[in-house]
Design a protein around this motif. Sequence first.
Motif, PDB file in Angstrom:
ATOM      1  N   VAL A  38       6.582   0.758 -18.454  1.00 49.52           N
ATOM      2  CA  VAL A  38       7.041   0.725 -17.060  1.00 49.52           C
ATOM      3  C   VAL A  38       5.777   0.005 -16.291  1.00 49.52           C
ATOM      4  O   VAL A  38       4.534   0.038 -16.622  1.00 49.52           O
ATOM      5  CB  VAL A  38       6.916   2.288 -16.390  1.00 49.52           C
ATOM      6  CG1 VAL A  38       8.375   2.870 -16.845  1.00 49.52           C
ATOM      7  CG2 VAL A  38       5.833   3.067 -16.720  1.00 49.52           C
ATOM      8  N   SER A  39       6.179  -0.659 -14.980  1.00 50.91           N
ATOM      9  CA  SER A  39       5.568  -1.064 -14.133  1.00 50.91           C
ATOM     10  C   SER A  39       5.157  -0.132 -13.013  1.00 50.91           C
ATOM     11  O   SER A  39       5.520   1.107 -13.216  1.00 50.91           O
ATOM     12  CB  SER A  39       5.997  -2.155 -13.110  1.00 50.91           C
ATOM     13  OG  SER A  39       6.273  -3.388 -14.091  1.00 50.91           O
ATOM     14  N   ALA A  40       4.087  -0.262 -12.145  1.00 54.08           N
ATOM     15  CA  ALA A  40       3.940   0.648 -11.105  1.00 54.08           C
ATOM     16  C   ALA A  40       5.054   0.629 -10.195  1.00 54.08           C
ATOM     17  O   ALA A  40       5.763  -0.487 -10.066  1.00 54.08           O
ATOM     18  CB  ALA A  40       2.794   0.379 -10.300  1.00 54.08           C
ATOM     19  N   PRO A  41       5.467   1.881  -9.182  1.00 53.44           N
ATOM     20  CA  PRO A  41       6.765   1.793  -8.327  1.00 53.44           C
ATOM     21  C   PRO A  41       6.580   0.403  -7.439  1.00 53.44           C
ATOM     22  O   PRO A  41       5.546   0.309  -6.931  1.00 53.44           O
ATOM     23  CB  PRO A  41       6.467   2.910  -7.758  1.00 53.44           C
ATOM     24  CG  PRO A  41       5.599   3.998  -8.718  1.00 53.44           C
ATOM     25  CD  PRO A  41       4.878   3.012  -9.308  1.00 53.44           C
ATOM     26  N   THR A  49       5.242  -2.062   1.041  1.00 52.45           N
ATOM     27  CA  THR A  49       4.121  -2.762   0.237  1.00 52.45           C
ATOM     28  C   THR A  49       4.258  -2.316  -1.149  1.00 52.45           C
ATOM     29  O   THR A  49       4.647  -1.170  -1.407  1.00 52.45           O
ATOM     30  CB  THR A  49       2.776  -2.558   0.608  1.00 52.45           C
ATOM     31  OG1 THR A  49       2.881  -2.648   1.927  1.00 52.45           O
ATOM     32  CG2 THR A  49       1.864  -3.230  -0.023  1.00 52.45           C
ATOM     33  N   LYS A  50       4.198  -3.170  -2.425  1.00 50.61           N
ATOM     34  CA  LYS A  50       4.039  -2.712  -3.629  1.00 50.61           C
ATOM     35  C   LYS A  50       2.862  -1.774  -3.943  1.00 50.61           C
ATOM     36  O   LYS A  50       1.830  -1.795  -3.319  1.00 50.61           O
ATOM     37  CB  LYS A  50       3.766  -3.621  -4.489  1.00 50.61           C
ATOM     38  CG  LYS A  50       5.307  -4.454  -5.220  1.00 50.61           C
ATOM     39  CD  LYS A  50       4.746  -5.688  -5.778  1.00 50.61           C
ATOM     40  CE  LYS A  50       4.806  -5.327  -7.182  1.00 50.61           C
ATOM     41  NZ  LYS A  50       4.947  -6.434  -8.280  1.00 50.61           N
ATOM     42  N   LEU A  51       3.045  -0.566  -4.719  1.00 48.53           N
ATOM     43  CA  LEU A  51       1.754   0.126  -4.845  1.00 48.53           C
ATOM     44  C   LEU A  51       0.826  -0.456  -5.544  1.00 48.53           C
ATOM     45  O   LEU A  51      -0.039  -0.057  -5.151  1.00 48.53           O
ATOM     46  CB  LEU A  51       2.681   1.104  -5.774  1.00 48.53           C
ATOM     47  CG  LEU A  51       1.833   2.485  -5.796  1.00 48.53           C
ATOM     48  CD1 LEU A  51       3.129   3.767  -5.324  1.00 48.53           C
ATOM     49  CD2 LEU A  51       1.008   3.216  -6.873  1.00 48.53           C
ATOM     50  N   THR A  52       0.797  -1.414  -6.354  1.00 47.09           N
ATOM     51  CA  THR A  52      -0.110  -2.158  -6.731  1.00 47.09           C
ATOM     52  C   THR A  52      -0.829  -2.856  -5.614  1.00 47.09           C
ATOM     53  O   THR A  52      -2.239  -2.690  -5.695  1.00 47.09           O
ATOM     54  CB  THR A  52       0.295  -3.132  -7.865  1.00 47.09           C
ATOM     55  OG1 THR A  52       0.902  -2.765  -8.648  1.00 47.09           O
ATOM     56  CG2 THR A  52      -0.822  -4.004  -8.276  1.00 47.09           C
ATOM     57  N   ASP A  53      -0.273  -3.259  -4.807  1.00 45.49           N
ATOM     58  CA  ASP A  53      -1.006  -3.855  -3.609  1.00 45.49           C
ATOM     59  C   ASP A  53      -1.674  -2.737  -2.766  1.00 45.49           C
ATOM     60  O   ASP A  53      -2.856  -2.954  -2.157  1.00 45.49           O
ATOM     61  CB  ASP A  53       0.003  -4.612  -2.805  1.00 45.49           C
ATOM     62  CG  ASP A  53       0.643  -5.903  -3.442  1.00 45.49           C
ATOM     63  OD1 ASP A  53      -0.249  -6.763  -3.779  1.00 45.49           O
ATOM     64  OD2 ASP A  53       1.759  -6.088  -3.827  1.00 45.49           O
ATOM     65  N   SER A 187      -2.827 -10.425 -15.438  1.00 47.28           N
ATOM     66  CA  SER A 187      -2.815 -11.064 -14.270  1.00 47.28           C
ATOM     67  C   SER A 187      -1.499 -10.570 -13.844  1.00 47.28           C
ATOM     68  O   SER A 187      -0.674  -9.687 -14.648  1.00 47.28           O
ATOM     69  CB  SER A 187      -2.462 -12.589 -14.375  1.00 47.28           C
ATOM     70  OG  SER A 187      -1.643 -12.815 -15.599  1.00 47.28           O
ATOM     71  N   ARG A 188      -1.372 -10.816 -12.667  1.00 48.61           N
ATOM     72  CA  ARG A 188      -0.370 -10.059 -11.864  1.00 48.61           C
ATOM     73  C   ARG A 188       1.404 -10.163 -12.528  1.00 48.61           C
ATOM     74  O   ARG A 188       1.404 -11.460 -13.407  1.00 48.61           O
ATOM     75  CB  ARG A 188      -0.199 -10.472 -10.420  1.00 48.61           C
ATOM     76  CG  ARG A 188      -1.222 -10.269  -9.364  1.00 48.61           C
ATOM     77  CD  ARG A 188      -1.521  -8.664  -9.549  1.00 48.61           C
ATOM     78  NE  ARG A 188      -0.253  -7.846  -8.796  1.00 48.61           N
ATOM     79  CZ  ARG A 188      -0.131  -7.580  -7.472  1.00 48.61           C
ATOM     80  NH1 ARG A 188      -0.821  -8.055  -6.517  1.00 48.61           N
ATOM     81  NH2 ARG A 188       0.910  -6.981  -7.160  1.00 48.61           N
ATOM     82  N   GLY A 189       2.108  -9.172 -12.470  1.00 43.87           N
ATOM     83  CA  GLY A 189       3.274  -9.067 -13.337  1.00 43.87           C
ATOM     84  C   GLY A 189       3.135  -8.927 -14.663  1.00 43.87           C
ATOM     85  O   GLY A 189       4.155  -9.294 -15.491  1.00 43.87           O
ATOM     86  N   GLY A 190       1.701  -8.637 -15.197  1.00 45.16           N
ATOM     87  CA  GLY A 190       1.677  -8.518 -16.531  1.00 45.16           C
ATOM     88  C   GLY A 190       2.411  -7.506 -17.474  1.00 45.16           C
ATOM     89  O   GLY A 190       2.054  -7.283 -18.585  1.00 45.16           O
ATOM     90  N   SER A 191       2.931  -6.659 -16.643  1.00 48.90           N
ATOM     91  CA  SER A 191       3.579  -5.357 -17.493  1.00 48.90           C
ATOM     92  C   SER A 191       4.777  -6.008 -18.589  1.00 48.90           C
ATOM     93  O   SER A 191       4.800  -5.739 -19.593  1.00 48.90           O
ATOM     94  CB  SER A 191       4.414  -4.545 -16.671  1.00 48.90           C
ATOM     95  OG  SER A 191       3.531  -3.862 -15.907  1.00 48.90           O
ATOM     96  N   ASP A 192       5.143  -7.344 -18.082  1.00 52.53           N
ATOM     97  CA  ASP A 192       5.915  -7.956 -18.967  1.00 52.53           C
ATOM     98  C   ASP A 192       5.275  -8.378 -20.270  1.00 52.53           C
ATOM     99  O   ASP A 192       6.126  -8.464 -21.404  1.00 52.53           O
ATOM    100  CB  ASP A 192       6.590  -9.522 -18.306  1.00 52.53           C
ATOM    101  CG  ASP A 192       7.505  -9.248 -17.094  1.00 52.53           C
ATOM    102  OD1 ASP A 192       8.213  -8.294 -17.167  1.00 52.53           O
ATOM    103  OD2 ASP A 192       7.678 -10.162 -16.489  1.00 52.53           O
TER     104      ASP A 192
END
Length: 440
Positions: A38-41, A49-53, A187-192
Amino acid sequence: MADRIVCKFGGSSVAEASQFQKVKAIIQADKRRRVVVVSAPGKRNPKETKLTDLLYTTYDLASKGLDFSAPWKMIADRYLGIAKDLNLATKIGEDLNALEAKLKGQDSSVTLDFLVSRGEFLCARLMAEYLDAVFVDSYPMISFDERYRITPKSYETISDKLSNENLLYVVPGFYGEGPHKEVKTFSRGGSDITGAVLANGINALTYENWTDVSGMLMADPRIVASPKPIDYVSYREIRELSYSGASVLHDESIAPCRAKNIQINIRNTNSPTDKGTIIGPTPKTTARPITGIAGRKGFSMIYIEKGMMNKEIGFGRRVLGILENEGLSYELSPSGIDSMSIVVDSKALDAVQDIVLEDILLQMHPDRVKVFPGISLIATVGHGMTNKVGIAATLFSALANESINIRIIDQGSSQINIMVGVDETCMEDAINAIYKAFVK
Ligand code: ASP
């Protein structure tokens, strides 16, 4: 071990309790789905705003000793809200309190990467509880070397830690263990990437990447009206397309799957019966001439002209050496007999343009050197173009009919990509013209 599926759910797929329920239904619909990443919500609506941000903001404030209660409350409320809506008897509240106390005390163990990684960590904890699955942390299962490449040992550890085929595992995406035992994010989007690495590690049958679109489209829908979906795209094609701006997946997530010929299936959590797009090995035959078109703005062309350039041994190498000295990488370099053009990222060039031009003048003694900014690159990609006569003619006539001036042409010898450079202002028109010429 060969028939397990790794499923990665992106931010929007875990944004709230109702999305968690969709995830559960997807997992239950196919027993081969045994590893969940999973990514962060993510955002529940475009304004959020995205939780990561929010985690990045929190860190920024906390590290300066400033009040971080506003973003922190949004973060905590999000997790607690999901837990409450799903009736989970979770201890996540205690974790959040402990973390908040450490932030207030400016505890040095809470580094930026550590804090940001908690977005995925806490989400995976909730998901594991909700799915009644085994939580396995990606720290230290996935590790990086000094150059932040994934270590070969990671794959062994994954295969070992996720070895029980009867269990359902949940793993947080986006981070691993750095070379100094610290938590290190991708890097960002890295859960992929995490999903792809796990798929490789367990020799998965398929890597399903669940997001909020039903796969890839032949062109950007903000540019072309209702573009056709792409059912199948090869690893090579997607590299070319994603480089040129078609982004559905982190580009570093291709290699771990490609290494073992594991198919990646982009799927839509909100429409799980859609087949989505499959990314896989190069097909033997294909009926379509092209697979997709993508365009990216923000390039500049350094144009160098010098009589008898073709006779000057090492000219190209020395020019590229000048760029290398300034840490500038180049995208492509179409050349003529007495001229050479180098296409570079405009932002990267801005910082070093004066010195690069000066060095070219002093060392190469050109007749002319000039920078043309505002270039966009458009890639028309497809195995169907290989060895087919008339593809380039169709493409160039389409642009000519729209009076679009082509600044750069590049067809790599791979023959699966024709790249054209046009003025940024024409990019949208050019993509539409190419699309219409090939897609009936
Ligand atoms: N949450 C991280 C990000 O927003 C990683 C991810 O979602 O893949 O970039």
